[in-house]
Design a protein around this motif. Structure first.
Motif, PDB file in Angstrom:
ATOM      1  N   PHE A   1      20.089  -3.108   0.042  1.00 37.18           N
ATOM      2  CA  PHE A   1      19.166  -3.246  -1.265  1.00 37.18           C
ATOM      3  C   PHE A   1      18.319  -4.165  -1.179  1.00 37.18           C
ATOM      4  N   ASN A   2      19.469  -5.349  -1.106  1.00 35.99           N
ATOM      5  CA  ASN A   2      18.964  -6.658  -1.263  1.00 35.99           C
ATOM      6  C   ASN A   2      17.852  -7.076   0.119  1.00 35.99           C
ATOM      7  N   LEU A   3      18.527  -6.468   1.637  1.00 29.89           N
ATOM      8  CA  LEU A   3      17.706  -7.017   2.283  1.00 29.89           C
ATOM      9  C   LEU A   3      16.166  -5.662   2.867  1.00 29.89           C
ATOM     10  N   HIS A   4      16.691  -5.125   2.302  1.00 28.71           N
ATOM     11  CA  HIS A   4      15.769  -3.772   1.938  1.00 28.71           C
ATOM     12  C   HIS A   4      14.123  -4.540   2.025  1.00 28.71           C
ATOM     13  N   LYS A   5      13.178  -3.866   2.577  1.00 24.80           N
ATOM     14  CA  LYS A   5      11.705  -4.197   3.179  1.00 24.80           C
ATOM     15  C   LYS A   5      10.522  -3.036   1.799  1.00 24.80           C
ATOM     16  N   ALA A   6      10.272  -3.347   1.539  1.00 24.56           N
ATOM     17  CA  ALA A   6       9.984  -2.242  -0.098  1.00 24.56           C
ATOM     18  C   ALA A   6       8.322  -1.718   1.056  1.00 24.56           C
ATOM     19  N   GLU A   7       8.095  -0.002   0.564  1.00 22.47           N
ATOM     20  CA  GLU A   7       6.851   0.254   0.823  1.00 22.47           C
ATOM     21  C   GLU A   7       6.119  -0.146   1.135  1.00 22.47           C
ATOM     22  N   LYS A   8       5.118  -0.266   1.541  1.00 24.90           N
ATOM     23  CA  LYS A   8       3.329  -0.743   0.523  1.00 24.90           C
ATOM     24  C   LYS A   8       3.220  -0.270  -0.910  1.00 24.90           C
ATOM     25  N   GLY A   9       3.069  -1.445  -1.373  1.00 27.06           N
ATOM     26  CA  GLY A   9       2.948  -0.697  -2.989  1.00 27.06           C
ATOM     27  C   GLY A   9       3.339  -0.800  -3.975  1.00 27.06           C
ATOM     28  N   MET A  10       4.732  -0.465  -3.625  1.00 27.75           N
ATOM     29  CA  MET A  10       5.895  -0.453  -4.018  1.00 27.75           C
ATOM     30  C   MET A  10       7.519  -1.524  -4.480  1.00 27.75           C
ATOM     31  N   ASP A  11       7.622  -1.116  -5.807  1.00 30.63           N
ATOM     32  CA  ASP A  11       8.627  -1.996  -5.822  1.00 30.63           C
ATOM     33  C   ASP A  11       9.757  -1.710  -5.189  1.00 30.63           C
TER      34      ASP A  11
ATOM     35  N   SER B   1      12.220   1.684  -4.198  1.00 36.53           N
ATOM     36  CA  SER B   1      12.208   2.249  -2.172  1.00 36.53           C
ATOM     37  C   SER B   1      13.045   1.894  -1.340  1.00 36.53           C
ATOM     38  N   TYR B   2      14.195   1.620  -2.270  1.00 38.88           N
ATOM     39  CA  TYR B   2      15.097   1.864  -1.801  1.00 38.88           C
ATOM     40  C   TYR B   2      15.856   2.691  -2.639  1.00 38.88           C
ATOM     41  N   MET B   3      16.314   3.731  -4.035  1.00 40.46           N
ATOM     42  CA  MET B   3      16.774   3.687  -4.241  1.00 40.46           C
ATOM     43  C   MET B   3      16.008   5.035  -4.201  1.00 40.46           C
ATOM     44  N   ARG B   4      15.264   5.230  -3.859  1.00 43.32           N
ATOM     45  CA  ARG B   4      14.309   6.779  -4.348  1.00 43.32           C
ATOM     46  C   ARG B   4      14.918   7.578  -2.808  1.00 43.32           C
ATOM     47  N   LYS B   5      15.431   6.904  -1.818  1.00 42.77           N
ATOM     48  CA  LYS B   5      16.164   7.095  -1.021  1.00 42.77           C
ATOM     49  C   LYS B   5      18.045   7.515  -0.620  1.00 42.77           C
TER      50      LYS B   5
END
Length: 400
Positions: A196-206, A210-214
């Motif tokens: 999750f540290n390398l995750h690219k956030a979905e547009k307009g989302m923290d 963005s990572y944890m909702r999946k």
């Protein structure tokens, strides 16, 4: 810890001109010993000695919000030196302690520094910040921004709707019993704390949301305790969303300025602008001790509590079984069955609070390893007990 927080320090070539001229001694030392790995867990001991006191001044990490102090300073008067039945200097050497402040009955009974750190410096909190973040949840409830800890998390973070967090309450986030699957293994490149540290956030989302909702569910909400830094980051997003304030400004408003912290502190930001609320406050050891005194005193400003009347007792006592005898987990506080409790962070950061003895022990360190419960961890527990015994020994003549 978070690889994107401690990203590769490749700024040197681009910043070698004007920055070098303005860099202080600590920064020059860090630049002279650049890590070859982006993860703090693989920095050398020497790199950490400097890096832990300069986190908010490393250009690539320097996105941070200020936690502003106020006009007054909460006094820490000197008391009689506490006679502890062990060699404190040897203990500090073994722990690689940078700062140690012991308050008892509101007085400084011991204050020592090492690793070229001083009372004027600021040291990273790592996960000690979790206890600050949870306290802001209580403040937000008292202020009416959050209705109840029994509310669903997704009511305050709409981007979590439709995820495993639909079934999770704020209380279950606070106690790390969400039941959502998570791997906190810092040494595993495929763990959630790495990915999750390398995750690219979905547009307009923290980025954390963005990572944890999946993430999938592994147990019914409220039934299983698993330590999850990502969920404390969610708590920070929740507080900011509810209050419409940054976590730093809210902490300054409720505690830092009115209680009387001595220095401005800082809080590092994630890639989408929220404070990394599971980590990364920079403050002096004396101000960490003041926060301990604030909590031990009932979290009051001028006699008025900033938290609901029924908050601190459950927050600082066992709400979740962590599988260790005599210990538990409250609302982002590690608890002991004797009534004491602590905020703790990797590499030896801690605020230990013992209300029965009116005792606070704040410490900042650079342990040889991030976590080592069988050596430095045991040493720290023994030190806490030695300090408690010293306080009890002083009290015995008064009881005769």
């Amino acid at each position: 810890m978070k690889k994107w927080i401690f990203g590769a320090l490749l700024f040197v070539a681009a910043a070698a001109g004007g920055f070098w001229v303005s860099a202080d001694k600590d920064m020059k030392a860090l630049i002279s010993h650049l890590p070859t790995d982006s993860n703090v867990l693989f920095w050398s001991v020497e790199q950490r000695d400097v890096g832990f006191r300069t986190m908010d001044r490393i250009p690539i990490l320097a996105k941070a919000n200020v936690i502003a102090k106020g006009d007054k300073v909460y006094p820490l008067p000197a008391g009689e030196p506490l006679k502890i039945g062990m060699d404190v200097d040897a203990y500090m050497k073994a722990q690689r302690t940078a700062g140690l402040v012991i308050l008892q009955d509101g007085k400084v009974r011991m204050e020592k520094y090492g690793l070229d750190f001083t009372a004027q410096g600021k040291w990273t909190s790592f996960s000690v910040a979790k206890s600050f973040t949870s306290t802001m949840v209580g403040a937000a409830i008292k202020d009416g921004y959050i209705k109840s800890i029994d509310d669903k998390v997704s009511a305050y973070i709409p981007d979590l709707k439709g995820s495993a967090y639909d079934d999770v309450t704020i209380k279950q986030l606070l106690t790390m019993t969400s039941g959502v699957k998570w791997n906190e293994d810092y040494t595993d490149p495929k763990s959630d704390v790495a990915l999750f540290n390398l995750h690219k956030a979905e547009k307009g989302m923290d980025v954390t949301v963005s990572y944890m909702r999946k993430l999938p569910r592994e147990a019914p909400a409220g039934t299983k305790w698993v330590y999850k830094t990502g969920e404390t980051n969610l708590i920070g997003v929740l507080v900011s969303s509810a209050t419409k304030k940054t976590l730093s400004s809210y902490l300054s408003e409720k505690v830092w300025a009115p209680f009387g912290m001595e220095q401005d502190a800082t809080w590092l930001l994630g890639s989408t602008g929220h404070e990394i609320s599971g980590c990364c406050i920079q403050a002096s050891t004396r101000d960490y001790a003041r926060f301990g005194a604030f909590i031990m005193g009932g979290a009051k400003i001028n006699g008025v509590g900033i938290l609901p009347d029924d908050w601190l007792a459950p927050a600082t006592s066992k709400q979740a079984d962590i599988g260790m005898a005599g210990k538990g987990y409250g609302y982002q506080w590690w608890t002991y069955d004797d009534g004491s409790f602590a905020a703790q962070g990797i590499f030896g950061q801690g605020i230990f609070i013992d209300p029965k003895r009116n005792l606070v022990i704040a410490s900042n360190s650079n342990w040889p390893k991030a976590t080592d419960p069988d050596t430095v961890g045991v040493q720290r527990e023994a030190f806490y007990k030695a300090v408690q015994a010293a306080v009890d020994a002083e009290a015995k003549p008064l009881l005769k």
